[in-house]
Structures are given as C-alpha cells and as structure tokens.
Write a protein that holds these residues in place. Structure first.
Motif, PDB file in Angstrom:
ATOM      1  N   GLY B 260       1.053  -1.175   0.125  1.00 33.21           N
ATOM      2  CA  GLY B 260      -0.136  -0.092  -0.196  1.00 33.21           C
ATOM      3  C   GLY B 260       1.027   1.234  -0.163  1.00 33.21           C
ATOM      4  N   LEU B 261       2.133   1.095   0.090  1.00 33.71           N
ATOM      5  CA  LEU B 261       3.046   1.982  -0.553  1.00 33.71           C
ATOM      6  C   LEU B 261       3.026   2.786  -2.023  1.00 33.71           C
ATOM      7  N   ARG B 262       3.671   3.808  -1.969  1.00 35.10           N
ATOM      8  CA  ARG B 262       3.388   4.345  -2.787  1.00 35.10           C
ATOM      9  C   ARG B 262       4.653   4.897  -3.586  1.00 35.10           C
ATOM     10  N   VAL B 263       5.022   4.119  -4.619  1.00 32.67           N
ATOM     11  CA  VAL B 263       6.578   4.615  -5.695  1.00 32.67           C
ATOM     12  C   VAL B 263       6.049   5.803  -6.793  1.00 32.67           C
ATOM     13  N   PRO B 264       6.788   6.777  -6.885  1.00 32.43           N
ATOM     14  CA  PRO B 264       8.216   7.182  -5.875  1.00 32.43           C
ATOM     15  C   PRO B 264       7.863   7.713  -4.343  1.00 32.43           C
ATOM     16  N   GLU B 265       6.401   9.074  -4.116  1.00 32.21           N
ATOM     17  CA  GLU B 265       6.037   9.396  -3.822  1.00 32.21           C
ATOM     18  C   GLU B 265       6.273   8.285  -2.234  1.00 32.21           C
ATOM     19  N   ASP B 266       5.955   7.287  -1.802  1.00 29.25           N
ATOM     20  CA  ASP B 266       6.730   7.247  -0.661  1.00 29.25           C
ATOM     21  C   ASP B 266       8.354   6.236  -0.609  1.00 29.25           C
ATOM     22  N   ILE B 267       8.746   5.854  -1.893  1.00 21.96           N
ATOM     23  CA  ILE B 267       9.926   5.057  -1.857  1.00 21.96           C
ATOM     24  C   ILE B 267      10.029   5.531  -2.913  1.00 21.96           C
ATOM     25  N   ALA B 268      11.747   5.820  -3.637  1.00 23.78           N
ATOM     26  CA  ALA B 268      11.617   6.165  -4.937  1.00 23.78           C
ATOM     27  C   ALA B 268      12.543   4.555  -4.911  1.00 23.78           C
ATOM     28  N   LEU B 269      12.690   4.370  -6.286  1.00 22.14           N
ATOM     29  CA  LEU B 269      12.944   3.096  -6.594  1.00 22.14           C
ATOM     30  C   LEU B 269      14.048   3.083  -8.326  1.00 22.14           C
ATOM     31  N   ALA B 270      15.029   2.452  -8.709  1.00 26.16           N
ATOM     32  CA  ALA B 270      16.249   2.810  -9.673  1.00 26.16           C
ATOM     33  C   ALA B 270      16.414   1.814  -9.769  1.00 26.16           C
ATOM     34  N   GLY B 271      16.689   1.161 -11.295  1.00 20.85           N
ATOM     35  CA  GLY B 271      17.127  -0.150 -11.788  1.00 20.85           C
ATOM     36  C   GLY B 271      18.516  -0.303 -12.062  1.00 20.85           C
ATOM     37  N   LEU B 272      19.129  -0.903 -13.202  1.00 22.75           N
ATOM     38  CA  LEU B 272      19.656  -1.004 -13.934  1.00 22.75           C
ATOM     39  C   LEU B 272      19.593  -2.543 -14.757  1.00 22.75           C
ATOM     40  N   ASP B 273      20.124  -1.918 -15.967  1.00 18.03           N
ATOM     41  CA  ASP B 273      19.508  -3.260 -17.279  1.00 18.03           C
ATOM     42  C   ASP B 273      18.866  -2.226 -18.348  1.00 18.03           C
ATOM     43  N   ASP B 274      17.441  -1.592 -18.087  1.00 21.03           N
ATOM     44  CA  ASP B 274      16.545  -0.937 -18.964  1.00 21.03           C
ATOM     45  C   ASP B 274      16.326  -2.101 -20.044  1.00 21.03           C
ATOM     46  N   ILE B 275      15.940  -2.959 -19.102  1.00 22.82           N
ATOM     47  CA  ILE B 275      14.993  -4.790 -19.821  1.00 22.82           C
ATOM     48  C   ILE B 275      13.488  -3.540 -19.807  1.00 22.82           C
ATOM     49  N   GLU B 276      13.150  -4.508 -21.258  1.00 21.88           N
ATOM     50  CA  GLU B 276      11.581  -3.723 -21.977  1.00 21.88           C
ATOM     51  C   GLU B 276      10.470  -3.378 -20.453  1.00 21.88           C
ATOM     52  N   ASP B 277      10.324  -4.332 -19.392  1.00 20.49           N
ATOM     53  CA  ASP B 277       9.334  -4.355 -18.779  1.00 20.49           C
ATOM     54  C   ASP B 277       9.654  -3.040 -17.944  1.00 20.49           C
ATOM     55  N   GLY B 278      10.692  -2.841 -17.968  1.00 24.79           N
ATOM     56  CA  GLY B 278      10.449  -1.691 -16.876  1.00 24.79           C
ATOM     57  C   GLY B 278       9.738  -0.403 -17.647  1.00 24.79           C
ATOM     58  N   ARG B 279       9.595  -0.023 -18.611  1.00 21.73           N
ATOM     59  CA  ARG B 279       9.732   0.558 -19.582  1.00 21.73           C
ATOM     60  C   ARG B 279       7.730   0.754 -20.047  1.00 21.73           C
ATOM     61  N   TYR B 280       7.249  -0.632 -19.328  1.00 21.90           N
ATOM     62  CA  TYR B 280       5.969  -0.539 -19.356  1.00 21.90           C
ATOM     63  C   TYR B 280       5.602  -1.174 -18.035  1.00 21.90           C
ATOM     64  N   SER B 281       5.912  -1.029 -16.846  1.00 26.08           N
ATOM     65  CA  SER B 281       5.631  -0.761 -15.239  1.00 26.08           C
ATOM     66  C   SER B 281       5.024   0.190 -15.410  1.00 26.08           C
ATOM     67  N   THR B 282       4.238  -0.062 -13.869  1.00 25.97           N
ATOM     68  CA  THR B 282       3.000   1.025 -13.521  1.00 25.97           C
ATOM     69  C   THR B 282       3.498   1.340 -12.266  1.00 25.97           C
ATOM     70  N   PRO B 283       4.374   2.216 -11.626  1.00 28.41           N
ATOM     71  CA  PRO B 283       5.337   3.468 -12.651  1.00 28.41           C
ATOM     72  C   PRO B 283       6.327   2.795 -13.121  1.00 28.41           C
ATOM     73  N   THR B 284       6.897   3.125 -14.242  1.00 27.13           N
ATOM     74  CA  THR B 284       7.541   3.033 -15.289  1.00 27.13           C
ATOM     75  C   THR B 284       9.100   3.356 -14.141  1.00 27.13           C
ATOM     76  N   LEU B 285      10.270   2.530 -14.540  1.00 29.63           N
ATOM     77  CA  LEU B 285      11.138   2.292 -13.817  1.00 29.63           C
ATOM     78  C   LEU B 285      12.415   3.260 -14.240  1.00 29.63           C
ATOM     79  N   THR B 286      12.767   3.709 -13.916  1.00 32.21           N
ATOM     80  CA  THR B 286      13.870   4.417 -13.397  1.00 32.21           C
ATOM     81  C   THR B 286      15.860   3.851 -13.678  1.00 32.21           C
ATOM     82  N   THR B 287      16.207   3.819 -14.577  1.00 35.19           N
ATOM     83  CA  THR B 287      17.039   2.570 -14.234  1.00 35.19           C
ATOM     84  C   THR B 287      18.691   3.522 -15.195  1.00 35.19           C
ATOM     85  N   VAL B 288      19.371   2.417 -15.028  1.00 38.35           N
ATOM     86  CA  VAL B 288      21.184   2.626 -16.555  1.00 38.35           C
ATOM     87  C   VAL B 288      20.696   1.836 -17.132  1.00 38.35           C
ATOM     88  N   ALA B 289      20.980   2.668 -18.337  1.00 37.07           N
ATOM     89  CA  ALA B 289      20.559   1.757 -19.787  1.00 37.07           C
ATOM     90  C   ALA B 289      21.742   1.203 -20.093  1.00 37.07           C
TER      91      ALA B 289
END
Lengths: 341, 341
Positions: B260-289
């Motif tokens: 029940g927490l919100r992204v990014p308001e409560d917790i911001a998330l970032a990844g690394l790889d830039d896989i396609e999934d992250g471009r269509y998730s909700t919210p979309t995923l900040t990442t290193v490409a």
DNA sequence: CCACCTGTTTACAACGTTGGAACAACGTTG
DNA sequence: CAACGTTGTTCCAACGTTGTAAACAGGTGG
C-alpha cells in the motif's frame, strides 16, 4: 591445432584405432593397453575433434532452434527449457532469429541442409503451411504451433482454441459483458492468432455477447498499449479484454492505468503465455499458462525420435497442457487459487 | 546423405576440385566450365557439407555464447543483439546456460576445446578470476563483465562503479536521504555486484549519508521482492532504493505497492539494465541503460579480431556507453526527459 | 602338430572438403 | 621453332575420426 588421436597413439605406442577404441569405450581392449592409453590421453589432454567425428558419423550433435525473437519473454523462457532438455540428449542448440520475416524463415529452413545441425525446432510466423508442406529436404523438423494443413513435420502446441475459450469464459463469468479480443492479425499470416480468435468467438457466441476486436501487427508491449488506446476511444469501450499474449496484456495494462482507470474494477485484463513479468506486475496478470517445460520436452523428444528413427513415420501432433492462472488483473486483490485445466 | 562435390563433378563432367573452385568463386575458371558446373550445382541442389569444410579449414563458423540464464530479460535482449551482430560475420551462435553454477561454468570453458566452436563469449558468475586467468586453452575468448585481475581474455562492460554512482546521485538529488542498495552479494562471487556497491558507497559517502544494504543470492524478481520486504521491516526503512538490476527493482516495486505504499512518493526505486519490462511497468522504472547493441558489437568484434588475428596481442578491455533513464519510479508522472551520460 | 577358436590389435579406406603441385593447352616471344 | 609464361584443369594428400576386415597372439581340442 589440438591434440589428435595420432599424437596420443604415438605416445602410447599403439595404433590410432586402439586409442579410438579406448576413447569410445570399446569392450575388447586389454587392461594393460587401456591404462597405457588412458595415461597418454590425460597426459596430452586429448579432446576429440568433433568436426572430424561429425564428418565421419554424419551427426553433429547440434540442433537449431528458430524463433521470431529471443527477447520476447515467452520465447526466452521456452528456449531456456529447450536448451536444458536438449542437453540431456547431449545436444547443443544454435538459436536463429527470424524476426517473423518470410525471407529469414526461408533461409533458416533452407540453411538446415548444410549438415551443421541434426535437426530443427521451428516456430514459424510468416511462412505458409503449403510452403512448409512442400519442403523436400529431409532434415528432421519439429514445428512449434498447431498444425494447419498437412505437412511432413511433427507439431507441438497447446490447444489454442480451447485455451482462448476458457479464458474468455472466465472473463464472462466475472459478469463482464463487453469483452474485447486484442491481438487479431491479418489471417494471411499463419499461426495462432486465428485460433485464439476462434476460441474467443465461441465463448462470446455461447453467451450471445457482441464481439469487439483490436488488431495488431506484432505481439509486443507497445502494440498492446496502442491497441488498448484505440479500444478506449471506441464508442463502447470494453469492461474486459482478452489479450492474445501477455506482452500485449502488459502493454494494455500500462495504457489503462496511465489514463487513470482501474484494473480490474474498470477493465479486467487477461493474457496468455504466463511470462514471469505478469507474476510481478501490479496488478498481477491473469493468464493462460502453457506448460513450457512440457512443450520443450515434447519438441525435443519428437525431434530425437525423428533423428534416430526412420523418418517415414507419419507426422504427429502432440498437445501440451495449460492452466488458467487467475490473478489480480481480473479478480482484484485477495487472489483466488489457481485451477488446473 | 546429401549431394556432394563428387556428384556434381560427375554430372558436370569435371573434377571435384573444379567444382570446389566454382563454389568458392576461384578466379581462373573458364566461363564455359563455370556455367556448366553452376547448372549441375543448381540441378542437384548442392549445399556444401560444412562438417567437412570445417574439418579441412579448422573453422566451424559457429561461436558459443555462455550466460547464466536465457530467460533473464537482460540476457535475452543481449543475446538477441549478439546473434544479430554475429550473423553479420556469418557466424551462428550456440547458447549455453550455466545457471551460475561453478561446475557448469567450468564445463563450458572446457568444452570449447572440442573444435565445435571458433570462439566463446562468456558471462561468468561463479568462476574465479584466477581460474580464468589460469586457462591454458587457446580458443578465443571474450568475457562480458569488467576485468577483475589480469587474464588472457578480452573484456567488455560498462563502467559499473560510475553507473552505480550516477544513479545513486540521482536518488540523492531528489532529496532522498535514506537510500538503500539492494542486490549486494557475497564477495566470494566475482562479478559486478561489488562494483555497483562501490559506486553506491562513493555517492553516499560524498554526501555523508548512512549506508543501508540488502543482500540477495540471485538477481531475480522474487529475491527483489523478499529483500524489499526485509528493508521495509527494518527500524528505519529507506525512502529510496537502488536495485542492482531491473529484475530486483521490479520485484521490489511489487512489494512496495502490495503493502500500500506509493512509488515514488513514499519510496523511489531505480534499477539497472533497462529491460523492456521497466518501460511498461506502472510506474515506469528509472534505470541505467547500458548500450546493449554496442556491448554486443564490441564483444563480437573483439572475438573476431582474436579469431582472425594473432592471439598474442595483449588482452583489451573496452567500455560500452550507458545512459540514465529517468522515469516515473523516481520522479513520478510527467516524466522529465532522458539525459545522456 | 595342426586346425580352430577367442580376444586383442592393426591396416586401410572412407566421410567431403580444399591447398598445392602437377599437368595440359595455348599463345607469345626471342 | 624452341623456350616460356599464362590460364585452366586435374591429381594427390591431408584435416581427424571410425567401420570393416584382416592380422596376430595365445590357448584348446583333436
């Protein structure tokens, strides 16, 4: 180059054939020579030259797997299983990507004649059933996908019509009445889209509900997103959508959520493939889960039979199991169990 | 078996070598014989037996690509590119999966000596740098991942430390102070985790912020989800998490949203790889490409150089570019542009 | 002492290809 | 017209392996 049988034979003071016999575990070799040879073998670090062995035996121990694109999760997951199962038969797997292009599909089908591979597992998209049937080459071939016309190859697939009907029934069973099908393709392209459409139609007709469809060119997230946008703009937008694969569904989900609608309250979404993404999306994705491990095993085993056995057997068509995975995208939080199919 | 040069020669009334010359485009063949041979060639549908050609030439035209698992989207996407680029050199690609197991990695590294492949592109996880360095086999080898110690192989990678620092700086720049790193691994395992951890630490230290880490065994969604749950239970839960790859981030996102927490308001998330999934998730995923196409090209080209050229050149290490992709999981809706790095 | 097994080992050929040497046919040159 | 180069073609060997058949030892039994 590397160490050859000749080098080992020289060191061990025996003939080349004797070394070959030891390497291949031939029975009638005296204990004395065997140890002598084995010592020379390990001393030189001998490794058979498989190019030569292949030439001699006419077998390469390599099979090819041809599919549209490796980075579609369904194919990646299936490939993983196929490589694993193939390894049990001591086969290596070459992967070829066709991008769904007719030219590439022809190339692959033809390239198999260069004796580099013992057989081919092929997931065709563009090539016609008649063209496949007219194939003259006798390299072993197993097709992923249901049989359309008769042909010389074995087929492996789930029952797409039934699966599509099941999942559509699930949506209807939730009380949805404006159930759309997303993923229809030009029927000139062979493949599974028409089968899934047929299953959807059966279910809709059985309940006297009106059909509504959205076409796509390829089964990618981006197309799912744009097709969903089109559906939303239509005069009577759907309250449920059966997407012909999970990628389309995830793209569609993105669009629905991005415009502020809720899944599944406003629109229920279901896919087909059970790729891992759908188990971690929010909401998680209801889908049809083909038994990929089983598909892989069936494909490899059929190929094995073709390669080993006589190729004059009639082509077989085998069906893999699937299960309906009911998740949040249709029933919301507090997911019900998964019922087998 | 298939049609051989001998068959063609017989039909055309010339010697086997002449046919071979025609097939290989040898210059000094008279127009008359050439057409005669070509006719016989196509009449019989000749296709060279590559097993034989390989034996003669010592080249197979096949390379191997060894990676942990094909169904991790990053590897699937990278494999796709590598197969594509390899095709430009008329190479086929055999894919081997190690599952990150030491035994499998050794097998693969050793199996390359059977002359079935001309070279190997290898993404190691478990095997030690020292063991790699001690390799005696001289089959061409290109490693995916940064160089740890010296060794006989070329390396291709992005600058992981810098990339990790950049993305951590991005999180800090948003005003987050309790930034956690998710994906730390036992350092006995070689690989990129320690590098990414180092980059994270540099950034945190530069701002005098306290570190907080969560370990995982493997880089999968499920582990990202459970590691995130652990972080949430900790005395001071993070307000931002840098996950060492996108799969971990997507798993973490699932957990955050599910409680029940919100992204990014409560917790911001970032990844690394830039896989396609992250471009269509909700919210979309900040990442290193990482520039995967470039990585693929570098790896294949380096391998090509090794195979063609003298292998006595000193091993090279090349770095691919990457970009920071700022998306909703850190800045919310109304995404800012993407800035190159 | 020879014929005949049984078990072990070897020589040879072949898989289909290509590099190199050899050869034949031809035209050119001194 | 002999010597020579050029061009086109063939012959031979080799890549490293394994199937076949034959050779070889060491017994046995007649």
């Amino acid at each position: 180059m590397g160490v050859s049988l000749r080098d080992v034979a020289q060191l061990a003071g025996v003939s080349v054939k004797t070394v070959s016999n030891v390497v291949n575990g031939y029975a009638h070799v005296s204990a004395a020579t065997r140890t002598k040879v084995e010592q020379a073998l390990s001393q030189l670090g001998y490794q058979p030259n498989l190019s030569a062995r292949n030439l001699r035996l006419g077998r390469t121990g390599v099979i090819a797997l041809a599919l549209p694109e490796l980075d579609a999760p369904y194919f990646a997951e299936l490939s993983r299983s196929i490589i694993k199962v193939a390894a049990e038969h001591r086969w290596l797997v070459i992967i070829e990507q066709t991008d769904g292009s007719l030219a590439r599909e022809r190339e692959v089908l033809d390239g198999v004649r260069d004796h580099r591979v013992d057989g081919l597992i092929f997931s065709p998209i563009a090539i016609g059933a008649d063209e496949l049937a007219a194939r003259t080459d006798d390299t072993s071939l197993v097709l992923l996908g249901e049989r359309i016309y008769d042909g010389p190859a074995d087929h492996v697939a789930i029952d797409n019509v039934r699966a599509a009907r099941d999942i559509t029934e699930h949506l209807i069973g939730l009380g949805r009445r404006r159930v759309a099908a997303l993923g229809v393709q030009d029927s000139s392209v062979s493949g599974t889209a028409p089968l899934r459409l047929a299953g959807y139609r059966e279910a809709m007709a059985a309940h006297g509900l009106p059909e509504s469809t959205a076409e796509v060119e390829r089964y990618h997230r981006a197309e799912g997103a744009s097709a969903m946008a089109r559906l939303l703009r239509s005069p009577s937008p759907p309250d449920a959508v059966f997407c012909f694969n999970d990628l389309l569904a995830l793209g569609a989900m993105r669009t629905v959520l991005a415009v502020g609608l809720r899944v599944p309250e406003d629109i229920a979404l279901a896919g087909l493939d059970d790729i891992e993404d759908g188990r971690y999306s929010t909401p998680t994705l209801t889908t049809v889960a083909p038994d990929k491990a089983q598909l892989a095993r069936m494909a490899v085993d059929l190929l094995k039979l073709r390669i080993d056995g006589r190729s004059d057997r009639p082509p077989r068509e085998v069906r893999a199991d699937y299960r309906l995975m009911v998740r949040e995208s249709t029933v919301g939080r507090a997911p019900t169990g998964e019922r087998p199919s």
